[in-house]
Scaffold this motif. Structure first.
Motif, PDB file in Angstrom:
ATOM      1  N   GLN B   3     111.516 -42.253   3.950  1.00 31.65           N
ATOM      2  CA  GLN B   3     110.380 -41.902   4.625  1.00 31.65           C
ATOM      3  C   GLN B   3     110.027 -42.584   5.831  1.00 31.65           C
ATOM      4  O   GLN B   3     110.349 -43.804   6.083  1.00 31.65           O
ATOM      5  CB  GLN B   3     109.189 -41.552   3.878  1.00 31.65           C
ATOM      6  CG  GLN B   3     108.677 -43.099   3.212  1.00 31.65           C
ATOM      7  CD  GLN B   3     107.522 -42.739   2.040  1.00 31.65           C
ATOM      8  OE1 GLN B   3     106.846 -41.767   2.195  1.00 31.65           O
ATOM      9  NE2 GLN B   3     107.157 -43.699   1.379  1.00 31.65           N
ATOM     10  N   THR B   5     106.512 -44.139   7.833  1.00 28.59           N
ATOM     11  CA  THR B   5     104.933 -43.962   7.355  1.00 28.59           C
ATOM     12  C   THR B   5     104.311 -44.330   8.487  1.00 28.59           C
ATOM     13  O   THR B   5     104.853 -45.275   9.299  1.00 28.59           O
ATOM     14  CB  THR B   5     104.694 -45.136   6.306  1.00 28.59           C
ATOM     15  OG1 THR B   5     105.505 -46.411   6.407  1.00 28.59           O
ATOM     16  CG2 THR B   5     105.624 -44.485   4.714  1.00 28.59           C
ATOM     17  N   GLY B 107     107.162 -39.175  11.116  1.00 30.80           N
ATOM     18  CA  GLY B 107     106.325 -39.708  10.340  1.00 30.80           C
ATOM     19  C   GLY B 107     105.014 -38.669  10.347  1.00 30.80           C
ATOM     20  O   GLY B 107     105.147 -37.702  10.962  1.00 30.80           O
TER      21      GLY B 107
END
Lengths: 112, 115
Positions: B3, B5, B107
């Motif tokens: 991911q 962030t 993000g």
């Protein structure tokens, strides 16, 4: 300024129909093209990339590229209400690796 | 989980008060980028980084600074924010920055309001 252009829509299609989203680009040297889907209030999500002339299929999605006409499209077969989103076309300018130019996006609405 | 962030997700600040929006990715991607998204103007690239210590301007770099000291982090700095920097900001990363492979992961976004 290199440009990527899309019809803003909204494009409305009935559930089960084919949705056709179009994009033109001004930089004849652009070599790769990307389609992103963005749900309202969310971040863009890559759904297709295409690098050579012709069609590229992935599930219900087909990307089509015609470099001579500087045109790229995205077809969504068997459209579902969950496909309702804004679709963004993007391309990097020739020789400017790292830069990415986005179109303004086409809003798609799939009606049940 | 792979991911990108961003923090904070929401920020309201006042004109001239320096702020930093952080971006971090855990995918060992070489390339990172910042965008802003405004109604009617779409997504516009602010800065990008092809690798550690390598950054370059996008289309709308004025009023922003970036740094890339580590591969995983790419903070966006507004030294003296102004109301016209009120926007939705996205950080993105990709494995490689070369155009043919620049498949970017975004993000969740940071909504910034400058009063």
């Amino acid at each position: 300024q290199k440009e990527v252009e899309q019809n803003s829509g909204p494009l409305s299609v009935p559930e089960g129909a084919i949705a056709s989203l179009n994009c033109t680009y001004s930089d004849r040297g652009s070599q790769s093209f990307f389609w992103y889907r963005q749900y309202s209030g969310k971040s863009p999500e890559l759904i297709m990339s295409i690098y050579s002339n012709g069609d590229k299929e992935d599930g219900r999605f087909t990307a089509q590229l015609n470099k001579a006409s500087q045109y790229v499209s995205l077809l969504i077969r068997d459209s579902q209400p969950s496909d309702s989103a804004t679709y963004l076309c993007a391309a990097p300018p020739y020789g400017q690796g790292g830069k990415l130019i986005f179109g303004q996006g086409t809003e798609l609405s799939v009606k049940p | 989980e792979a991911q990108v962030t961003q923090n904070p997700r929401y920020l309201i600040t006042v004109t001239g008060k320096k702020l930093t929006v952080t971006c971090s990715q855990n995918m060992n991607h070489e390339y990172m980028s910042w965008y802003r998204q405004d109604p009617g103007l779409g997504l516009r690239q602010i800065y990008y980084s092809m690798n550690v210590e390598v950054t370059d301007k996008g289309d709308v770099p004025e009023g922003y600074k970036v740094s890339r000291k580590e591969k995983r982090n790419f903070p966006l700095i507004l030294e003296s924010p102004s109301p016209n920097q009120t926007s939705l900001y996205f950080c993105a990363s990709s494995l490689y920055g070369q155009s043919s492979y620049n498949e970017q992961f975004f993000g969740p976004g940071t909504r910034l309001t400058v009063l």
